[in-house]
Design a protein around this motif. Structure first.
Motif, PDB file in Angstrom:
ATOM      1  N   LYS A  45     -10.394 -20.912 -24.395  1.00 27.86           N
ATOM      2  CA  LYS A  45     -10.683 -22.005 -23.447  1.00 27.86           C
ATOM      3  C   LYS A  45     -10.814 -23.288 -24.236  1.00 27.86           C
ATOM      4  O   LYS A  45     -11.596 -23.368 -25.190  1.00 27.86           O
ATOM      5  CB  LYS A  45     -11.980 -21.724 -22.686  1.00 27.86           C
ATOM      6  CG  LYS A  45     -12.377 -22.823 -21.674  1.00 27.86           C
ATOM      7  CD  LYS A  45     -11.860 -22.519 -20.331  1.00 27.86           C
ATOM      8  CE  LYS A  45     -12.218 -23.601 -19.280  1.00 27.86           C
ATOM      9  NZ  LYS A  45     -13.401 -23.265 -18.472  1.00 27.86           N
ATOM     10  N   LEU A  46     -10.003 -24.281 -23.879  1.00 24.58           N
ATOM     11  CA  LEU A  46     -10.014 -25.548 -24.577  1.00 24.58           C
ATOM     12  C   LEU A  46     -10.340 -26.682 -23.615  1.00 24.58           C
ATOM     13  O   LEU A  46     -10.160 -26.565 -22.409  1.00 24.58           O
ATOM     14  CB  LEU A  46      -8.664 -25.818 -25.235  1.00 24.58           C
ATOM     15  CG  LEU A  46      -8.250 -24.897 -26.396  1.00 24.58           C
ATOM     16  CD1 LEU A  46      -7.516 -23.680 -25.876  1.00 24.58           C
ATOM     17  CD2 LEU A  46      -7.411 -25.635 -27.422  1.00 24.58           C
ATOM     18  N   LEU A  47     -10.812 -27.775 -24.176  1.00 25.62           N
ATOM     19  CA  LEU A  47     -11.064 -28.987 -23.400  1.00 25.62           C
ATOM     20  C   LEU A  47     -10.081 -30.055 -23.864  1.00 25.62           C
ATOM     21  O   LEU A  47     -10.018 -30.384 -25.051  1.00 25.62           O
ATOM     22  CB  LEU A  47     -12.493 -29.484 -23.581  1.00 25.62           C
ATOM     23  CG  LEU A  47     -12.853 -30.778 -22.826  1.00 25.62           C
ATOM     24  CD1 LEU A  47     -12.779 -30.555 -21.316  1.00 25.62           C
ATOM     25  CD2 LEU A  47     -14.248 -31.257 -23.227  1.00 25.62           C
ATOM     26  N   ILE A  48      -9.276 -30.540 -22.920  1.00 25.64           N
ATOM     27  CA  ILE A  48      -8.381 -31.660 -23.194  1.00 25.64           C
ATOM     28  C   ILE A  48      -9.127 -32.928 -22.817  1.00 25.64           C
ATOM     29  O   ILE A  48      -9.619 -33.066 -21.692  1.00 25.64           O
ATOM     30  CB  ILE A  48      -7.086 -31.569 -22.369  1.00 25.64           C
ATOM     31  CG1 ILE A  48      -6.306 -30.294 -22.696  1.00 25.64           C
ATOM     32  CG2 ILE A  48      -6.228 -32.806 -22.609  1.00 25.64           C
ATOM     33  CD1 ILE A  48      -5.095 -30.060 -21.791  1.00 25.64           C
ATOM     34  N   ILE A  49      -9.233 -33.857 -23.757  1.00 23.01           N
ATOM     35  CA  ILE A  49      -9.831 -35.157 -23.460  1.00 23.01           C
ATOM     36  C   ILE A  49      -8.713 -36.188 -23.554  1.00 23.01           C
ATOM     37  O   ILE A  49      -8.122 -36.383 -24.618  1.00 23.01           O
ATOM     38  CB  ILE A  49     -10.949 -35.534 -24.445  1.00 23.01           C
ATOM     39  CG1 ILE A  49     -11.978 -34.408 -24.532  1.00 23.01           C
ATOM     40  CG2 ILE A  49     -11.618 -36.843 -24.022  1.00 23.01           C
ATOM     41  CD1 ILE A  49     -11.937 -33.629 -25.829  1.00 23.01           C
ATOM     42  N   GLU A  50      -8.378 -36.796 -22.418  1.00 26.44           N
ATOM     43  CA  GLU A  50      -7.268 -37.747 -22.393  1.00 26.44           C
ATOM     44  C   GLU A  50      -7.789 -39.153 -22.154  1.00 26.44           C
ATOM     45  O   GLU A  50      -8.547 -39.416 -21.225  1.00 26.44           O
ATOM     46  CB  GLU A  50      -6.256 -37.375 -21.294  1.00 26.44           C
ATOM     47  CG  GLU A  50      -6.838 -37.265 -19.905  1.00 26.44           C
ATOM     48  CD  GLU A  50      -5.816 -37.454 -18.802  1.00 26.44           C
ATOM     49  OE1 GLU A  50      -4.610 -37.403 -19.080  1.00 26.44           O
ATOM     50  OE2 GLU A  50      -6.250 -37.655 -17.653  1.00 26.44           O
ATOM     51  N   ALA A  51      -7.321 -40.071 -23.014  1.00 27.62           N
ATOM     52  CA  ALA A  51      -7.649 -41.488 -22.849  1.00 27.62           C
ATOM     53  C   ALA A  51      -6.535 -42.133 -22.031  1.00 27.62           C
ATOM     54  O   ALA A  51      -5.374 -42.128 -22.443  1.00 27.62           O
ATOM     55  CB  ALA A  51      -7.764 -42.168 -24.208  1.00 27.62           C
ATOM     56  N   VAL A  78      -9.741 -30.527 -18.207  1.00 30.15           N
ATOM     57  CA  VAL A  78      -9.289 -31.871 -18.585  1.00 30.15           C
ATOM     58  C   VAL A  78     -10.366 -32.881 -18.218  1.00 30.15           C
ATOM     59  O   VAL A  78     -10.889 -32.872 -17.103  1.00 30.15           O
ATOM     60  CB  VAL A  78      -7.972 -32.253 -17.886  1.00 30.15           C
ATOM     61  CG1 VAL A  78      -7.532 -33.667 -18.297  1.00 30.15           C
ATOM     62  CG2 VAL A  78      -6.869 -31.240 -18.211  1.00 30.15           C
ATOM     63  N   VAL A  79     -10.704 -33.733 -19.186  1.00 25.66           N
ATOM     64  CA  VAL A  79     -11.630 -34.844 -18.952  1.00 25.66           C
ATOM     65  C   VAL A  79     -10.904 -36.129 -19.294  1.00 25.66           C
ATOM     66  O   VAL A  79     -10.198 -36.201 -20.303  1.00 25.66           O
ATOM     67  CB  VAL A  79     -12.897 -34.703 -19.820  1.00 25.66           C
ATOM     68  CG1 VAL A  79     -13.703 -36.006 -19.848  1.00 25.66           C
ATOM     69  CG2 VAL A  79     -13.760 -33.563 -19.327  1.00 25.66           C
ATOM     70  N   VAL A  99      -8.497 -30.808 -27.459  1.00 21.48           N
ATOM     71  CA  VAL A  99      -7.244 -31.544 -27.655  1.00 21.48           C
ATOM     72  C   VAL A  99      -7.500 -32.991 -27.269  1.00 21.48           C
ATOM     73  O   VAL A  99      -7.906 -33.275 -26.138  1.00 21.48           O
ATOM     74  CB  VAL A  99      -6.104 -30.969 -26.786  1.00 21.48           C
ATOM     75  CG1 VAL A  99      -4.794 -31.704 -27.058  1.00 21.48           C
ATOM     76  CG2 VAL A  99      -5.925 -29.477 -27.051  1.00 21.48           C
ATOM     77  N   ALA A 100      -7.322 -33.898 -28.201  1.00 22.59           N
ATOM     78  CA  ALA A 100      -7.527 -35.325 -27.962  1.00 22.59           C
ATOM     79  C   ALA A 100      -6.179 -35.987 -27.720  1.00 22.59           C
ATOM     80  O   ALA A 100      -5.255 -35.848 -28.531  1.00 22.59           O
ATOM     81  CB  ALA A 100      -8.208 -35.964 -29.175  1.00 22.59           C
ATOM     82  N   LEU A 101      -6.056 -36.663 -26.597  1.00 24.96           N
ATOM     83  CA  LEU A 101      -4.791 -37.324 -26.249  1.00 24.96           C
ATOM     84  C   LEU A 101      -5.043 -38.796 -25.955  1.00 24.96           C
ATOM     85  O   LEU A 101      -6.011 -39.145 -25.270  1.00 24.96           O
ATOM     86  CB  LEU A 101      -4.174 -36.673 -24.999  1.00 24.96           C
ATOM     87  CG  LEU A 101      -3.881 -35.175 -25.050  1.00 24.96           C
ATOM     88  CD1 LEU A 101      -3.364 -34.703 -23.694  1.00 24.96           C
ATOM     89  CD2 LEU A 101      -2.883 -34.849 -26.146  1.00 24.96           C
TER      90      LEU A 101
END
Ligand SMILES: Nc1c(NC[C@H](O)[C@H](O)[C@H](O)CO)[nH]c(=O)[nH]c1=O
Ligand SMILES: CC(=O)[C@@H](O)COP(=O)(O)O
Length: 154
Positions: free
Chosen positions: A8-14, A41-42, A72-74
């Protein structure tokens, strides 16, 4: 965390640039779907806010909140007229690196830092550079290495 447990991963998108963020997110989701991983996704306003969300997630984990195997930082940082580019690009990257090393956290960094929008598109599109997918695969690779070394966060 066991080897066979679904990750389980957390994607953090700017979302400073909406269309570019869509492209990065498409690539990251495709990579995680292909790997059979779950994710949340946050969304944050800009790249400078990404590291704090990882800190929030780690704090929440200690309070029996959701536990993520990796992050995952986007984002996209495009040079403008002032020194702010260096601040946003360098400080967001530095904070992500500090978190990964000091907190033993698996992070894939998909924050593009480019001179112009053309360079950003060439790296954001899944059909071209797919840096969103690359960042997701990097996070998965780090999770596997952390498991192999028996270094999972307790
Ligand atoms: N110029 C860019 C920014 N700037 C905004 C900062 O990231 C931050 O949201 C603001 O300083 C408020 O704290 N962010 C990007 O992601 N990309 C840019 O090109
Ligand atoms: C990377 C940035 O912060 C940039 O978008 C800001 O542009 P400017 O330096 O022209 O204010």
């Amino acid at each position: 965390m066991t080897q066979d447990k679904k990750k389980k991963l957390l994607i953090i998108e700017a979302r400073f640039y909406d269309d570019l963020a869509d492209a990065l997110l498409e690539g990251a989701k495709a990579a995680l779907d292909e790997a059979g991983a779950d994710y949340d996704v946050v969304t944050v306003p800009g790249a400078l806010e990404i590291p704090a969300v990882i800190s929030f997630a780690l704090d929440a984990e200690e309070e029996d909140g959701e536990s993520y195997d990796g992050f995952v930082a986007l984002g996209v940082v495009i040079r403008g007229e002032t020194y702010h580019f260096e601040i946003v690009a360098n400080e967001s990257a530095r904070a992500l690196m500090d978190l990964s090393v000091q907190e033993s956290v698996c992070i894939g960094n998909g924050v593009l830092t480019t001179e112009n929008e053309e360079q950003a598109w060439a790296r954001a599109r899944r059909s071209e550079g797919d840096k969103g997918g690359f960042a997701a695969r990097a996070a998965l690779a780090m999770i596997a290495i952390q498991e192999r070394l028996g270094a999972e966060r307790t």
